[in-house]
Structure formats: C-alpha cells, structure tokens
Design an enzyme around this catalytic site. Sequence first.
Site, PDB file in Angstrom:
ATOM      1  CE  LYS A  22      -1.699   1.567   4.051  1.00  0.00           C
ATOM      2  NZ  LYS A  22      -1.372   2.966   4.340  1.00  0.00           N
ATOM      3  CG  ASN A  23       2.318   2.600   3.520  1.00  0.00           C
ATOM      4  OD1 ASN A  23       1.166   2.921   3.227  1.00  0.00           O
ATOM      5  ND2 ASN A  23       2.697   2.344   4.747  1.00  0.00           N
ATOM      6  CB  CYS A 116      -4.967  10.520  11.517  1.00  0.00           C
ATOM      7  SG  CYS A 116      -3.306  10.013  11.866  1.00  0.00           S
ATOM      8  NE  ARG A 121       0.532  10.407  10.129  1.00  0.00           N
ATOM      9  CZ  ARG A 121       0.062   9.403   9.391  1.00  0.00           C
ATOM     10  NH1 ARG A 121      -1.148   8.941   9.595  1.00  0.00           N
ATOM     11  NH2 ARG A 121       0.806   8.875   8.434  1.00  0.00           N
ATOM     12  CG  ASP A 303       3.379   1.450   9.394  1.00  0.00           C
ATOM     13  OD1 ASP A 303       3.599   1.685   8.201  1.00  0.00           O
ATOM     14  OD2 ASP A 303       3.104   2.346  10.221  1.00  0.00           O
ATOM     15  NE  ARG A 396      -7.091   4.663   5.476  1.00  0.00           N
ATOM     16  CZ  ARG A 396      -6.560   5.818   5.898  1.00  0.00           C
ATOM     17  NH1 ARG A 396      -6.978   6.373   7.012  1.00  0.00           N
ATOM     18  NH2 ARG A 396      -5.612   6.418   5.222  1.00  0.00           N
TER      19      ARG A 396
HETATM   20  C1  EPZ Z   1       4.290   6.909   6.099  1.00  0.00           C
HETATM   21  O1  EPZ Z   1       3.510   7.949   6.682  1.00  0.00           O
HETATM   22  C2  EPZ Z   1       3.368   5.706   6.030  1.00  0.00           C
HETATM   23  N1  EPZ Z   1       2.228   6.017   5.176  1.00  0.00           N
HETATM   24  C3  EPZ Z   1       2.890   5.347   7.442  1.00  0.00           C
HETATM   25  O2  EPZ Z   1       2.102   4.162   7.339  1.00  0.00           O
HETATM   26  C4  EPZ Z   1       4.122   5.031   8.297  1.00  0.00           C
HETATM   27  O3  EPZ Z   1       3.702   4.773   9.626  1.00  0.00           O
HETATM   28  C5  EPZ Z   1       5.069   6.235   8.302  1.00  0.00           C
HETATM   29  O4  EPZ Z   1       5.417   6.579   6.938  1.00  0.00           O
HETATM   30  C6  EPZ Z   1       6.352   5.956   9.067  1.00  0.00           C
HETATM   31  O5  EPZ Z   1       6.991   4.847   8.519  1.00  0.00           O
HETATM   32  C7  EPZ Z   1       2.389   5.974   3.832  1.00  0.00           C
HETATM   33  O6  EPZ Z   1       3.459   5.722   3.324  1.00  0.00           O
HETATM   34  C8  EPZ Z   1       1.164   6.254   3.018  1.00  0.00           C
HETATM   35  P1  EPZ Z   1       6.336  10.244   8.261  1.00  0.00           P
HETATM   36  P2  EPZ Z   1       4.079   9.459   6.728  1.00  0.00           P
HETATM   37  O7  EPZ Z   1       6.254  11.510   7.496  1.00  0.00           O
HETATM   38  O8  EPZ Z   1       4.861   9.746   5.516  1.00  0.00           O
HETATM   39  C9  EPZ Z   1       6.630  13.484  11.662  1.00  0.00           C
HETATM   40  C10 EPZ Z   1       0.230   2.806   7.699  1.00  0.00           C
HETATM   41  O9  EPZ Z   1      -0.223   2.305   8.736  1.00  0.00           O
HETATM   42  N2  EPZ Z   1       6.632  14.474  10.575  1.00  0.00           N
HETATM   43  O10 EPZ Z   1       7.537   9.368   8.098  1.00  0.00           O
HETATM   44  O11 EPZ Z   1       2.946  10.342   7.059  1.00  0.00           O
HETATM   45  C11 EPZ Z   1       5.275  12.823  11.803  1.00  0.00           C
HETATM   46  O12 EPZ Z   1       4.425  13.623  12.605  1.00  0.00           O
HETATM   47  C12 EPZ Z   1       0.708   4.243   7.718  1.00  0.00           C
HETATM   48  O13 EPZ Z   1       0.349   2.204   6.607  1.00  0.00           O
HETATM   49  C13 EPZ Z   1       6.829  15.819  10.890  1.00  0.00           C
HETATM   50  O14 EPZ Z   1       6.990  16.185  12.050  1.00  0.00           O
HETATM   51  O15 EPZ Z   1       5.054   9.362   7.994  1.00  0.00           O
HETATM   52  C14 EPZ Z   1       5.602  11.502  12.462  1.00  0.00           C
HETATM   53  O16 EPZ Z   1       5.692  11.697  13.860  1.00  0.00           O
HETATM   54  C15 EPZ Z   1       0.503   4.900   9.073  1.00  0.00           C
HETATM   55  N3  EPZ Z   1       6.818  16.737   9.892  1.00  0.00           N
HETATM   56  C16 EPZ Z   1       6.990  11.179  11.898  1.00  0.00           C
HETATM   57  O17 EPZ Z   1       7.507  12.411  11.346  1.00  0.00           O
HETATM   58  C17 EPZ Z   1       6.648  16.380   8.572  1.00  0.00           C
HETATM   59  O18 EPZ Z   1       6.667  17.275   7.690  1.00  0.00           O
HETATM   60  C18 EPZ Z   1       6.976  10.138  10.798  1.00  0.00           C
HETATM   61  O19 EPZ Z   1       6.102  10.596   9.812  1.00  0.00           O
HETATM   62  C19 EPZ Z   1       6.460  15.012   8.268  1.00  0.00           C
HETATM   63  C20 EPZ Z   1       6.465  14.073   9.289  1.00  0.00           C
END
Ligand code: EPZ
Length: 418
Positions: A22-23, A116, A121, A303, A396
Amino acid sequence: MDKILIRGGQPLHGTVQVRGAKNSTLPLMAASILAEQPCVLHNVPCLHDVFTMDKILSGLGMRIEFTGRYMTLDASSLDSPVAPYDLVRKMRASFFVLGPLLARYGKARVSLPGGCAIGTRPVDIHLKGLEALGAKLTVEEGYVVAEGALTGTEFTLDFPSVGATENLLMAACRAQGMTRLNNVAREPEIVDLAQFLNSLGARISGAGTDLITVVGVDALGGAEHTVIPDRIEAGTFLIAGVATRGDVTVLNANPDHLPSFLNKLRDAAVEVEVQGTRIRARATDGFKASDIITQPFPGFPTDLQAQMMAMLCVADGVSVIKETVFENRFMQVAELARMGADIALDGNAAVVRGVKKMCGAPVMASDLRASAALVIAGLIAERGETAVSRVYHLDRGYERIEERLAALGADIQRVREG
Ligand code: EPZ
C-alpha cells in the site's frame, strides 16, 4: 459499517500470498502525475486507500483503469492541479500529489491533511523542502497554494520522514540542476519510488541511503513497474501465526524489507525460516517476551508495533515497547486491556506483562494497524467472541483479511452492522 467476529484459540497454519505494498502504491500513483506518457503498475493491491488515491487523481483529470492488480495511469489530460479537501482529509497520503503537481505545472493547490488518530502528523518538512527548491507557498482556507519554478538545492530533513522524502524526491526530478537531500527516509518504498521515477527518465541516485542526489530533467516519459510486496502485511500475517502458537508461511515477500522485525521474532524464540521470497514463522511451543523500539528503516517498523504488542500480550515474560516515530500510537492498549491484556503505559513506552489467557470482547478499531492488533488479539482469545467494529480502518490497508485468515484456520467472519 461492517463488523468482524472472531472465535479464537486455534493455532493458524498454512501459507498466504502477500499483496503489493500500500505504502508504495500510493506514492507511485502520485508520481505518475510527472509522466507525459501512460504508465502501467502491476501487483497493485485492492484497498480502500488505493481507491481514494484513484478518486483524487481522477479528480485532477488523470485517466486511470484499475482491474485486478493491473493499473494504467494516463496524465496527458491532467487539467486541474487542485486536490480537494474532502478527499485529502480522508487520507494523508494524498498530500504526496503536491510535489509532482508543482514540478510539472509550476503550481498546485492541495488541502492540508488533517491529523489522525496516531498523531497531529504535520507537514512542515514537506513545505520547508519545497521552499528550499524555490517554491512560493501560502496557506489559504486550509489549502497549501504552491507556485514557482523549481531549482536544485541542498536540503536536510529534520526527521527522515517517508512522505516528505517522497514529495521532495518527486519535485526534485523536474527541478533545474542538482538537488541533494540529506537525512532522507531509507524505507524500501522510497527505493521502489526512485526506481519507478528513474524508469520514467529521472536521474536519482542514493535511494535507500540517507543521502539522495537528483539531477533534474526537462520531461519524464512513461513506464511499466511492479509494486514491491507489502512488508507490513507480511509481518502482520506472521505475527498472527506466532501469536496463536501456529506455523504460517508468507509467499511473495521480501525478507530484506523486514530485517529488524525478523530478528525480533528470533529474539522471542520463534523459529524463522527464510527461503527466497518465502518466510515461515513457527511458535508451536510458545514464545518469549521481547523489547521493541520502533525506528525509521532499517529499525523496527512503527507499522508493526500494535500487532507485535497484541502478540506479546501472551508472551512468556515482560516486554517493553517504545514508540519513537508517532506521538500517539498506543490506541490499541485500552481495547487490548478489555480482552485481559496487562499493559502499563508510561509516556511513549508500554510495559506488556504476558498473561496466560485473553478473552474475547466487543472492541473498536481506531486506526489501520491498531485494528489489525485487535484482530490478532481476537485470534488469541481462547474464550468468548471478539467483535471488532469500524473495520473500515482495516479495509484501508488489508485486502479481505478475514477470508485470508479463515484460510489459515481462523474462525472469523465479517457481518454487516446496522
Ligand atoms: C508513512 O507515513 C506511512 N504512510 C505510514 O504508514 C508510516 O507509519 C510512516 O510513513 C512511518 O513509517 C504511507 O506511506 C502512506 P512520516 P508518513 O512523514 O509519511 C513526523 C500505515 O499504517 N513528521 O515518516 O505520514 C510525523 O508527525 C501508515 O500504513 C513531521 O513532524 O510518515 C511523524 O511523527 C501509518 N513533519 C513522523 O515524522 C513532517 O513534515 C513520521 O512521519 C512530516 C512528518
């Protein structure tokens, strides 16, 4: 809304095919905005999030055909670089369209994603990176309005955010000159996206390391690409097998995408056997407690944290689970406690004392991976029936999970609720 009913207590046995990630699928679909010729994706999973991304891209004017696991995407008639709030708020991954729209059209209007269940996020790293590439960004009525020609730059991410890495990687492909992105995410999905972009004609090197270099090009063509296997789905099914003291093999997986997770299973005295794309986990004699710290790849994946917690509820011993990636990813704890789990929370740490038995109960899903944890807990519970409500969270990210678990011997069914 549907419900999933489970009568647990039977060990799971057998093999299950892992679907496409998915990701990986979601950013690949967004990246096709950059393609000036049609693209084909193989091994696309049939998931609600994929349908949502399809709706968002179709709303932008992309022509998409999706049958079975085969998807064609044609961006030649893309005509409106506006991603609407009502769809973006449903799925954070829709924010990934910002980078490619800006790179291709020099302007974009994308709704800020809402928070969420697992955290606020923010997208500050995405926006800072795009500004470093020369974009002019404003926020109007909940939308990010971006415009400007992009110029190569050197940018260091405050955190190796997966989404920010993907957005910036896609934007940099069409920037004038070279871009160096430091402290980027190293997840397999980043490597998959870079391979797809390079097959479109991009010039990316270093994907999978913490430094990615991109030399901008004037245009990108079309390509055919096969989505990598879903490592989180593979891990979820292996955990379900172990948690029920069974013996489950996942097929079409990539063990290199789960290094830390497989080591943790071995730590817990689980027999793990890897043969090419087959991964087998056997725990017929039970398994031990194991301490977990979630981290960006190649660390233990956040995850799989909730699913692992469900399994460790009946481990032999005490496990400490630290969640370092998201600030609120223990939503499953209260529901697991209703089923007899013994879990104490202390900030971003959860102390899980293994119990002998869990008991079925009505529980509520709160987010995608927490709902998978509740299903696993239902499979463990030796007494009573578990009724998991709000299973749209589950749909999802997992394709027909109840049918595939039933094929492994689970007593599980989906019922229409109300
Ligand atoms: C991706 O989300 C995945 N989703 C998530 O999977 C996964 O948990 C996550 O990466 C971490 O591996 C998809 O790929 C569609 P991040 P993403 O940006 O990109 C902070 C699932 O269950 N952050 O790496 O949204 C954020 O708040 C989903 O399949 C900032 O602070 O994750 C979080 O605490 C859930 N500022 C951390 O970084 C930003 O601009 C990691 O977020 C961006 C992120």
